[in-house]
Write an enzyme that holds these catalytic residues in place. Structure first.
Site, mmCIF file in Angstrom:
data_model
loop_
_atom_site.group_PDB
_atom_site.id
_atom_site.type_symbol
_atom_site.label_atom_id
_atom_site.label_comp_id
_atom_site.label_asym_id
_atom_site.label_seq_id
_atom_site.Cartn_x
_atom_site.Cartn_y
_atom_site.Cartn_z
ATOM 1 N N ILE A 125 0.838 -1.194 0.000
ATOM 2 C CA ILE A 125 0.000 0.000 0.000
ATOM 3 C C ILE A 125 0.877 1.250 0.000
ATOM 4 C CG2 ILE A 125 -1.923 -1.154 1.151
ATOM 5 C CD1 ILE A 125 -0.898 -0.111 3.827
ATOM 6 N N HIS A 162 -4.667 -4.390 -2.123
ATOM 7 C CA HIS A 162 -5.068 -3.862 -0.817
ATOM 8 C C HIS A 162 -5.068 -2.344 -0.765
ATOM 9 C CE1 HIS A 162 -3.767 -8.001 0.983
ATOM 10 N NE2 HIS A 162 -4.932 -8.054 0.399
ATOM 11 N N SER A 222 4.197 -13.372 3.154
ATOM 12 C CA SER A 222 4.059 -14.573 3.985
ATOM 13 C C SER A 222 3.042 -15.540 3.372
ATOM 14 C CB SER A 222 3.624 -14.176 5.399
ATOM 15 O OG SER A 222 2.467 -13.377 5.329
HETATM 16 P P1 NAD Z 1 3.676 -10.031 5.791
HETATM 17 O O1 NAD Z 1 4.156 -9.043 6.792
HETATM 18 O O2 NAD Z 1 2.651 -11.001 6.186
HETATM 19 O O3 NAD Z 1 4.911 -10.881 5.231
HETATM 20 C C1 NAD Z 1 6.128 -10.330 4.849
HETATM 21 C C2 NAD Z 1 7.075 -11.496 4.570
HETATM 22 O O4 NAD Z 1 8.286 -10.972 4.043
HETATM 23 C C3 NAD Z 1 7.426 -12.294 5.826
HETATM 24 O O5 NAD Z 1 7.313 -13.671 5.533
HETATM 25 C C4 NAD Z 1 8.882 -11.889 6.111
HETATM 26 O O6 NAD Z 1 9.614 -12.937 6.711
HETATM 27 C C5 NAD Z 1 9.386 -11.550 4.726
HETATM 28 N N1 NAD Z 1 10.460 -10.541 4.685
HETATM 29 C C6 NAD Z 1 10.507 -9.360 5.342
HETATM 30 N N2 NAD Z 1 11.616 -8.659 4.988
HETATM 31 C C7 NAD Z 1 12.292 -9.443 4.105
HETATM 32 C C8 NAD Z 1 13.523 -9.297 3.400
HETATM 33 N N3 NAD Z 1 14.267 -8.185 3.499
HETATM 34 N N4 NAD Z 1 13.931 -10.307 2.588
HETATM 35 C C9 NAD Z 1 13.179 -11.455 2.465
HETATM 36 N N5 NAD Z 1 12.005 -11.631 3.101
HETATM 37 C C10 NAD Z 1 11.566 -10.648 3.909
HETATM 38 O O7 NAD Z 1 3.227 -9.194 4.535
HETATM 39 P P2 NAD Z 1 2.242 -9.541 3.336
HETATM 40 O O8 NAD Z 1 2.337 -10.970 2.963
HETATM 41 O O9 NAD Z 1 2.451 -8.495 2.322
HETATM 42 O O10 NAD Z 1 0.771 -9.364 3.887
HETATM 43 C C11 NAD Z 1 0.356 -8.523 4.895
HETATM 44 C C12 NAD Z 1 -0.414 -7.278 4.566
HETATM 45 O O11 NAD Z 1 0.391 -6.244 5.025
HETATM 46 C C13 NAD Z 1 -0.706 -6.917 3.156
HETATM 47 O O12 NAD Z 1 -2.056 -6.952 3.027
HETATM 48 C C14 NAD Z 1 -0.240 -5.449 2.991
HETATM 49 O O13 NAD Z 1 -1.318 -4.667 2.556
HETATM 50 C C15 NAD Z 1 0.114 -5.017 4.369
HETATM 51 N N6 NAD Z 1 1.350 -4.245 4.592
HETATM 52 C C16 NAD Z 1 1.925 -3.523 3.596
HETATM 53 C C17 NAD Z 1 3.092 -2.827 3.843
HETATM 54 C C18 NAD Z 1 3.682 -2.009 2.715
HETATM 55 O O14 NAD Z 1 2.941 -1.534 1.861
HETATM 56 N N7 NAD Z 1 4.996 -1.838 2.665
HETATM 57 C C19 NAD Z 1 3.715 -2.902 5.089
HETATM 58 C C20 NAD Z 1 3.103 -3.656 6.105
HETATM 59 C C21 NAD Z 1 1.912 -4.336 5.840
#
Ligand code: NAD
Length: 253
Positions: A108, A126, A201
């Site tokens: 997002i 999302h 994840s």
């Molecule tokens: P999640 O937090 O569930 O999963 C993130 C995954 O990435 C985890 O398995 C973690 O171990 C892995 N990870 C983190 N940093 C990493 C790296 N540097 N190298 C390799 N792997 C790494 O996130 P998701 O699956 O996107 O789902 C959760 C929800 O979170 C989504 O719906 C999204 O909208 C929202 N979200 C978005 C943001 C963003 O826009 N940046 C941030 C937080 C949450």
């Protein structure tokens, strides 16, 4: 195949990219952690700090809306300072080279657009937290508009056109998924020959279904994530390493 060492994983990924005609990336919060935006589920992630506010609570209670906006304003410095990381830049290079028609993202944070993707080629499942919308008439509002009214009155403002609550343009738990985006994501998943799931994840449904949809339609599936996911056994290549390090070699100037 699970690639235990980074170098052979990157080499195999390079081969798969070279062989592919149409690549569809699917990204999650993990691609943005190196830019300073925390993910949801890692230690220190957003969920370890705050319980998400479901959509029906947001609609029903002014206090839930106020809390939701307070949290968003508290994150503004982080979102505003974030610049595309190596993962974003590598995907933007493949997009410019014509290998990627569009990208599906759960994120997002607007960082794919900032890295060079046309807004129309970023399928945001999302939504987007860098602006707001009225949940009634869908009028767009900038965050600054919300912030100045919140500061002035001490509570979250409603739409000046229709009076319904104004919310970040994101999809909360309990809120309907955006139909057009879901349809485009399904079409992309079914018409690619390489699907790369990066930094998700893969537990948030229905978004987590797209990697499997692509695989069933005949694409090769690559998963890049620093921890095991439930879809690993379906993948042709799994790279359990840092995303920036894995995709860094594919960044082109
Ligand atoms: P999640 O937090 O569930 O999963 C993130 C995954 O990435 C985890 O398995 C973690 O171990 C892995 N990870 C983190 N940093 C990493 C790296 N540097 N190298 C390799 N792997 C790494 O996130 P998701 O699956 O996107 O789902 C959760 C929800 O979170 C989504 O719906 C999204 O909208 C929202 N979200 C978005 C943001 C963003 O826009 N940046 C941030 C937080 C949450």
């Amino acid at each position: 195949m699970i690639s235990s060492d980074l170098r052979s994983g990157v080499e195999r990924l390079g081969d798969l990219i070279a062989e592919a005609r149409v690549i569809v990336p699917f990204t999650g919060a993990g691609i943005s952690t190196e830019t300073g935006i925390p993910d949801f589920r890692s230690p220190g992630g957003l969920w370890t700090r705050n319980r998400p506010i479901p959509f029906d609570e947001f609609v029903a209670h002014q206090e839930a809306r106020d809390e939701s906006w307070r949290r968003r304003f508290a994150m503004e410095e982080t979102f505003a300072a974030a610049r595309p990381g190596r993962g974003h830049l590598a995907l933007a290079a493949l997009y410019k080279a014509g290998k990627i028609p569009a990208i599906i993202t759960q994120n997002i944070d607007n960082l794919h657009q900032a890295s060079g993707f046309a807004a129309d080629d970023v399928i945001e499942l999302h939504g987007n937290t860098t602006y707001a919308r009225c949940i009634g008439c869908e009028a767009r509002y900038e965050l600054q508009w919300v912030k100045s009214r919140f500061d002035e009155h001490g509570y979250a403002p409603d739409c000046s056109a229709c009076g319904a609550p104004v919310k970040t343009a994101t999809i909360s738990f309990g809120q309907a998924m955006p139909e057009r985006e879901m349809q485009r994501a399904a079409e992309l998943s079914q018409h690619c020959d390489l699907f790369i799931a990066i930094g998700s994840s893969l537990v948030v449904w229905p978004a987590a279904g797209f990697p499997l949809m692509a695989k069933h339609a005949g694409a090769r599936l690559v998963i890049i994530n620093n921890e095991v996911t439930e879809h690993d056994s379906h993948a042709d290549l799994v790279i359990h390493h840092d995303i920036g390090e894995t995709l860094g070699p594919f960044v082109r100037n």
